[in-house]
Design an enzyme around this catalytic site. Structure first.
Site, PDB file in Angstrom:
ATOM      1  N   SER A  93       0.834  -1.198   0.000  1.00 39.83           N
ATOM      2  CA  SER A  93       0.000   0.000   0.000  1.00 39.83           C
ATOM      3  C   SER A  93       0.875   1.257   0.000  1.00 39.83           C
ATOM      4  O   SER A  93       1.801   1.371   0.797  1.00 39.83           O
ATOM      5  CB  SER A  93      -0.889  -0.030   1.240  1.00 39.83           C
ATOM      6  N   GLY A  94       0.588   2.154  -0.921  1.00 45.50           N
ATOM      7  CA  GLY A  94       1.335   3.401  -1.000  1.00 45.50           C
ATOM      8  C   GLY A  94       2.582   3.308  -1.855  1.00 45.50           C
ATOM      9  O   GLY A  94       3.357   4.259  -1.933  1.00 45.50           O
ATOM     10  N   THR A 137      -1.641   2.626  -7.933  1.00 47.65           N
ATOM     11  CA  THR A 137      -2.740   3.359  -8.554  1.00 47.65           C
ATOM     12  C   THR A 137      -2.199   4.436  -9.479  1.00 47.65           C
ATOM     13  O   THR A 137      -2.717   4.625 -10.594  1.00 47.65           O
ATOM     14  CB  THR A 137      -3.633   3.971  -7.450  1.00 47.65           C
ATOM     15  N   ASN A 195      -1.115   5.528   3.071  1.00 48.60           N
ATOM     16  CA  ASN A 195      -1.277   6.225   1.800  1.00 48.60           C
ATOM     17  C   ASN A 195      -2.433   7.201   1.918  1.00 48.60           C
ATOM     18  O   ASN A 195      -3.514   6.825   2.372  1.00 48.60           O
ATOM     19  CB  ASN A 195      -1.550   5.153   0.711  1.00 48.60           C
ATOM     20  N   SER A 233      -5.408   5.905  -0.559  1.00 49.59           N
ATOM     21  CA  SER A 233      -5.301   4.456  -0.653  1.00 49.59           C
ATOM     22  C   SER A 233      -6.566   3.852  -1.273  1.00 49.59           C
ATOM     23  O   SER A 233      -7.685   4.198  -0.891  1.00 49.59           O
ATOM     24  CB  SER A 233      -5.092   3.902   0.754  1.00 49.59           C
ATOM     25  N   SER A 234      -6.361   2.963  -2.228  1.00 48.95           N
ATOM     26  CA  SER A 234      -7.524   2.306  -2.860  1.00 48.95           C
ATOM     27  C   SER A 234      -8.073   1.318  -1.858  1.00 48.95           C
ATOM     28  O   SER A 234      -7.353   0.447  -1.385  1.00 48.95           O
ATOM     29  CB  SER A 234      -7.088   1.553  -4.114  1.00 48.95           C
ATOM     30  N   GLY A 261      -2.733  -2.964  -2.078  1.00 48.62           N
ATOM     31  CA  GLY A 261      -1.441  -3.594  -1.817  1.00 48.62           C
ATOM     32  C   GLY A 261      -1.381  -4.196  -0.410  1.00 48.62           C
ATOM     33  O   GLY A 261      -2.210  -3.896   0.460  1.00 48.62           O
ATOM     34  N   GLU A 270      -0.778  -4.783   3.232  1.00 51.58           N
ATOM     35  CA  GLU A 270      -0.706  -3.754   4.279  1.00 51.58           C
ATOM     36  C   GLU A 270      -0.731  -4.343   5.694  1.00 51.58           C
ATOM     37  O   GLU A 270      -1.378  -5.352   5.946  1.00 51.58           O
ATOM     38  CB  GLU A 270      -1.790  -2.687   4.083  1.00 51.58           C
TER      39      GLU A 270
HETATM   40  N1  ADP Z   1       4.998   8.134 -10.093  1.00 52.21           N
HETATM   41  C1  ADP Z   1       4.692   8.930  -9.071  1.00 52.21           C
HETATM   42  N2  ADP Z   1       5.003  10.227  -9.116  1.00 52.21           N
HETATM   43  C2  ADP Z   1       4.703  11.037  -8.117  1.00 52.21           C
HETATM   44  N3  ADP Z   1       4.067  10.649  -6.985  1.00 52.21           N
HETATM   45  C3  ADP Z   1       3.728   9.354  -6.878  1.00 52.21           C
HETATM   46  C4  ADP Z   1       4.015   8.420  -7.922  1.00 52.21           C
HETATM   47  N4  ADP Z   1       3.548   7.228  -7.542  1.00 52.21           N
HETATM   48  C5  ADP Z   1       2.988   7.403  -6.330  1.00 52.21           C
HETATM   49  N5  ADP Z   1       3.078   8.670  -5.922  1.00 52.21           N
HETATM   50  C6  ADP Z   1       2.604   9.225  -4.671  1.00 52.21           C
HETATM   51  O1  ADP Z   1       2.353   8.170  -3.777  1.00 52.21           O
HETATM   52  C7  ADP Z   1       1.023   8.174  -3.364  1.00 52.21           C
HETATM   53  C8  ADP Z   1       0.523   6.760  -3.241  1.00 52.21           C
HETATM   54  O2  ADP Z   1       0.476   6.150  -4.475  1.00 52.21           O
HETATM   55  P1  ADP Z   1      -0.657   5.146  -4.875  1.00 52.21           P
HETATM   56  O3  ADP Z   1      -0.483   4.893  -6.318  1.00 52.21           O
HETATM   57  O4  ADP Z   1      -1.954   5.620  -4.441  1.00 52.21           O
HETATM   58  O5  ADP Z   1      -0.266   3.890  -4.059  1.00 52.21           O
HETATM   59  P2  ADP Z   1      -0.927   2.467  -4.041  1.00 52.21           P
HETATM   60  O6  ADP Z   1      -2.025   2.492  -5.041  1.00 52.21           O
HETATM   61  O7  ADP Z   1       0.138   1.550  -4.406  1.00 52.21           O
HETATM   62  O8  ADP Z   1      -1.401   2.269  -2.683  1.00 52.21           O
HETATM   63  C9  ADP Z   1       0.277   8.939  -4.390  1.00 52.21           C
HETATM   64  O9  ADP Z   1      -0.814   9.573  -3.820  1.00 52.21           O
HETATM   65  C10 ADP Z   1       1.315   9.965  -4.857  1.00 52.21           C
HETATM   66  O10 ADP Z   1       1.335  11.062  -4.000  1.00 52.21           O
HETATM   67 MG    MG Z   2      -3.937   2.204  -4.810  1.00 46.54          MG
END
Ligand code: ADP
Ligand code: MG
Length: 1046
Positions: A124-125, A129, A174, A177-178, A407, A409
């Protein structure tokens, strides 16, 4: 598809890039871990990641797997220009990027015509996404779009903010977070144009609606609504702009987050709802549901006078019934009572305080959870390919699946939701192992490629622990849920201990000892996941698994005015007595289905890594990263990759794709496939270390080898296309020609057939006619009978037709067609009729003078026809009224004649009876006598009454003798006259004197009376000229001129 930069020459370019990469290696690390010198060292691996991360190079490959480290800051690498740079460019040509994976997958879809999927994993994070959003952005920006789906681009992109607002929340891990799993199919038609999308959603973390851990929030939409909505809307929804007022929003004590701007997000979501095709009423309905969840949270219960549970917050209750569109009293009853069915009888029993609160929370979760599913369905409608709904075009379309699921967690307190989420991650890891580590190594062995096996941790044991039938965690949980008696979370824990005790990956307080025992609470159990140990609090497992909503509450919601709720809560569900599947089983089954979906596609991987837990940019927490690298199996992945081959293909597929590059294999290779592939790669100049031939597959070690081959194919394509086109056109024209030819032959034969039939018919008719004709001819003299009927008719017809054409035109025309014997009589009739007709017409035309003329001519004819030689010549000469003019007549003579008018006068020569002396005289005819006149003297008067007759010769002389009585001496006797107009004179005289029958035409001589008793004779002979002389015996000799025969 454009292939950029290819002109430079693929190999040279790759070489160049790789070299430049190597020189910069100390600073930026290698862009593909495969290039790491010390590839078995975890430290080197992490060091490479760290170096790149420090340079903001967040992407690195392990072969074709993309490792991505979350930068926690915005990087300038996602612009349109960047997308363009990665379009059509091979993986290894340019620095690693999520766009390169996107593009590669898209190209694989197009060239191999096989469904693809991109699996994004990480805890997660870690940025899953975000990665999936980048991929979607890449496709919607760079791919062509189907004509009738122009809005699809925006809808695809805008579906994300909608789903994130309702399905994402701030957690400790996060800020966005989804809290649901998302698998999205992006659909392309056969030309590679975007034609639609479809989303599958997995288990939403509904508990969050009613409870949040410290430092976490409820789903974004609640805060967005309260912060962003216009005052009017809030009033309508009976809400206040203060999140702290709502019990469901305050549990985490964290309604505001610095990284989140709810007000702006509200605007984005409203816009996105509009773009994705939500109607105004639907949005209104949706917000009613959201608001009603908030009011539900504020609904309080208390104890009534009789100890019963009752609702103490009347206003909230009223808002609720209004917003949910249900009857207030019914709702109140349903929230404080439950309906039980025992032995077929329904019983209503009141709920105690705790039960009422649970029922309320259950309702809130159910309403929210189902509305979320409705939302996904609605978005799917708007992304659906229009033709899909009418006639499926499955055959020609293909998909790229994007999996972005929650993810792995670990929190302070982990519950049922974390259990599900982590189980899901186990399954995905298992899939990754299956498809990369396990199958790849098995492949080498089965293909007979010499291979040193790479050891890796197979998490199947954990998956089995969770999902095995009867003995697995979920089975035990389900069993406990339906067990009669008093099942509780604790009894469930005990059951787990009984059944799973001793399993290497399952620990509880009771089962463990020492250090571990301290770490696991009494109401906890620990699972040793592939990604780490997680302690789960057992409390709530049963309830959450049962996901119970009392039937009477369902009944009330079924009757809601809200369209959404009516769609979400269907009547059948209330009446259905069957026990619904538990949440865990549902989730397990949906995961199994998801695995099937993913297995049917060609996978690409994005492995996301979280550099630190503080969501801080630039911080690289080595321990945290090492942990992830370990459990993600990246080292093993690298080892297999390094030792193995970048690419493998079945001989058949490889040959099929590249056979056009070698003359011996093009167009078809006859013989064993392996030989064909060997010939092909030899022709392509592969060196022995570049490839290996297995039993059924070719293995290619370096990507660049394949890349060069692909380039060659690309270069060959135009000429292939040309020859395909040529032969296709040839074929098309030939078949067109054949069709036309066939058609012509059909038409010709039909026409000829018709013509022949017509001719045969005519011949038959002709033969019949001829036969009839001949038979008719044979019977032509018989009475009319069937045999001769036709012939006679024809004869008659043709005679009549001949007659019509040849009718005599004048009375003098005596011609007449010869009639057939049968028509002789009719012909005569016709002839007569024609003659009469002509005569009548002739007569009608005749003038009086002409009539007189004709009468005279008739008389002349009567007298002379066939009698006198010069008669025929006289016929055409007209008779005149008189041959003497009035001035020729002597006045004296006229006086003498007195009243007797001269009707006709003619000069004549009179011959004396004796001596035949010729004397000129005038012969005048009156109505009763004729006189001979010499000058003024009347020489001889002959009364018509006394005239005995008139004689003329048969020759062509002009002599005439008037016979008068000779008894009387005084009277002179017969008169011999010669006249040029003898026919005319004799005709007129005979007519006037009525002596027509007394004209005598003599052959040789005329006797006449000279005097009483004495006769004179005139002898007539023919000679060349007229001669009058006196003969020997006193005869008068007249030589009449001979006429030329006519
Ligand atoms: N490629 C990226 N560029 C900039 N910030 C990112 C990037 N990937 C993730 N982040 C930051 O990390 C945070 C969490 O990412 P997210 O994709 O929501 O995580 P996950 O879906 O894996 O839990 C996002 O809200 C963003 O702020
Ligand atoms: Mg996500």
């Amino acid at each position: 598809m454009r292939y950029r930069g290819r002109e430079v020459g693929g190999e040279g370019r790759v070489q160049l890039i790789m070299e430049s990469t190597l020189t910069a290696r100390d600073r930026v690390g290698v862009q593909d871990f495969v290039l790491l010198e010390n590839y078995t060292s975890e430290a080197a691996f992490i060091e490479n990641l760290r170096r790149r991360f420090k340079e903001n190079l967040i992407y690195t490959y392990i072969g074709s797997v993309l490792v991505s480290v979350n930068p926690y800051k915005h990087l300038e690498i996602y612009s349109k220009a960047h997308m363009e740079r990665y379009r059509g460019v091979s993986f290894y040509e340019i620095s690693p990027h999520i766009y390169a994976v996107s593009d590669n997958t898209y190209r694989a879809l197009r060239t191999e015509r096989k469904d693809q999927c991109i699996l994004i994993s990480g805890e997660s994070g870690a940025g899953k996404t975000e990665a999936s959003k980048k991929i979607l952005q890449y496709y919607s920006t760079t791919c062509p779009i189907s004509d009738n789906m122009s809005t699809l681009r925006d809808r695809l992109l805008q579906s994300t903010p909608v789903l994130e607002a309702f399905g994402n929340a701030k957690t400790l891990k996060n800020d966005n977070s989804s809290r649901f799993g998302k698998y999205m199919d992006v659909k392309f038609d056969f030309r590679g144009a975007l034609i639609g999308g479809h989303i599958l959603n997995y288990l939403l973390e509904k508990t969050r609606v009613v409870h949040q851990n410290h430092g976490e929030r409820n789903f974004h939409i609640f805060y967005q609504l309260l912060e962003g909505a216009e005052p009017d809307l809030l009033t309508k929804l009976c809400l206040e702009r203060n999140a702290l007022k709502y019990q469901y929003l305050v549990k985490g004590c964290c309604s505001r987050v610095s990284s989140i701007n709810d007000k702006n997000d509200w605007k984005t979501v409203r816009k996105a709802l509009e773009i994705t095709g939500f109607h105004e009423e639907e949005v209104e309905d949706l917000l009613n549901v959201i608001a009603s969840v908030l009011h539900l949270g504020n609904l309080q219960f208390g104890e009534g006078e009789d100890g019963e549970t009752e609702i103490t917050t009347e206003p909230q209750h009223n808002y609720l019934s209004k917003l949910l569109g249900v009857d207030g009293a019914d709702l109140k009853d349903a929230l404080t009572h439950k309906k039980l069915t025992a032995k077929g009888e329904e019983m209503i029993s009141p709920l105690n305080f705790e039960q009422a609160v649970a029922a309320r929370d259950a309702l809130a979760k159910a309403v929210y959870g189902r509305t979320f599913t409705w939302l996904v369905a609605k978005i799917n409608q708007s992304l659906a390919f229009k033709d899909d709904m009418h006639n499926s075009s499955k055959g020609s379309s293909s998909v790229i699946g994007l999996l972005d699921i929650y993810g792995f967690e670990v929190f302070q307190h982990n519950s049922f939701e974390q259990f599900c989420i982590n189980y899901c991650n186990e399954k995905l890891q298992q899939l990754f192992i299956e498809l990369t580590l396990k199958s790849e190594q098995e492949d080498y062995e089965s293909e007979g490629i010499s291979w040193e096996p790479v050891k890796y941790f197979d998490n199947k044991i954990i998956c089995d622990l969770v999902e095995e039938k009867h003995k697995g965690f979920i089975s035990i949980l389900d069993e406990e849920c339906v067990r009669p008696g008093q099942p509780s979370d604790i009894s469930f824990l005990e059951k787990l201990e009984d059944t799973l005790g001793g399993h290497a990956h399952f620990v509880t307080h009771k089962l463990s000892s020492g250090k571990t025992r301290k770490a696991v609470g009494r109401e906890e159990f620990r699972l040793l996941h592939y990604a780490g140990e997680v302690n789960y609090t057992v409390s709530g497992f049963l309830d959450k698994n049962n996901d119970l909503l009392y039937r009477n509450l369902k009944e009330v919601i079924c009757q809601s005015d809200s369209q959404i709720l009516r769609q979400c809560f269907q009547r059948e569900e209330v009446t259905d007595q069957k026990r619904p599947e538990t949440a865990a089983t549902q989730f397990k089954n949906s995961l199994a289905k998801l695995m099937d979906i993913l297995m049917s596609k060609e996978p690409s991987y994005v492995r996301c890594i979280k550099p630190n837990d503080a969501k801080q940019p630039g911080r690289f927490d080595e321990a945290l990263v090492r942990h992830q690298v370990k459990y993600l199996g990246l080292m093993e992945n690298l080892r297999v990759r390094r030792a193995g081959f970048a690419y493998r293909r079945h001989y058949q597929a490889f040959l099929q794709r590249y056979k056009s590059l070698c003359p011996s294999t093009w167009p078809n290779w006859q013989g064993p496939l392996a030989d064909g592939v060997a010939t092909l790669v030899q022709h392509l100049g592969y060196t022995p270390e570049e490839y290996k031939l297995g039993r059924t597959k070719i293995f290619i070690r370096y990507p660049k080898t394949l890349f060069t081959t692909e380039d060659a194919l690309e270069a060959r394509r135009p000429s292939l296309a040309l020859s395909l086109q040529t032969s296709w056109r040839g074929y098309r024209e030939r078949s067109k020609y054949q069709r036309i030819r066939h058609a012509v032959i059909v038409i010709q034969s039909a026409w000829r057939g018709m013509k022949s039939r017509r001719r045969a018919r005519r011949r038959r008719q002709a033969a019949n006619i001829i036969r009839n004709f001949i038979r008719g001819f044979i019977y032509r003299h018989y009475e009319r009978c069937p045999e001769n009927q036709y012939f006679l008719d024809h004869q008659r017809f043709s005679f009549l037709m001949t007659l019509v054409r040849n009718l005599p035109k004048s009375v003098l025309d005596k011609s007449w067609p010869v009639p057939p014997p049968s028509l002789t009589e009719a012909s005569e009739h016709l002839r007569r009729m024609r003659m009469q007709d002509m005569m009548r017409a002739y007569c009608r035309r005749i003038q009086p003078e002409w009539k007189k003329q004709m009468e005279q001519k008739v008389v002349a004819s009567h007298i002379f026809n066939d009698q006198k030689e010069n008669y025929p010549q006289s016929v055409p000469r007209l008779f005149v009224a008189s041959r003497l003019n009035s001035e020729d007549l002597n006045l004296k003579v006229i006086q003498t004649l007195g009243s007797d008018k001269v009707k006709y006068g003619v000069p004549v020569t009179k011959y004396d009876r004796r001596g035949y002396k010729a004397r000129p005289r005038q012969l005048l005819l009156t109505s009763s006598f004729a006189v001979l006149v010499a000058e003024a003297k009347l020489k001889q008067k002959i009364e018509y009454a006394t005239l005995r007759g008139i004689s003329v010769s048969s020759l062509s002389d002009g002599f005439l003798v008037l016979h008068v009585p000779s008894e009387d001496n005084k009277q002179k006797s017969d008169v011999v006259l010669q006249c040029d107009h003898v026919i005319e004179v004799v005709t007129k005289l005979a007519t006037m004197a009525d002596k027509i029958n007394n004209v005598n035409v003599s052959q040789d001589s005329i006797r006449f009376v000279v005097s009483r008793g004495k006769e004179g004779i005139i002898d007539f002979t023919s000679g060349p000229v007229l001669k009058v002389s006196k003969g020997k015996k006193g005869h008068l000799l007249v030589t009449a001129p001979q006429l030329n025969p006519r």
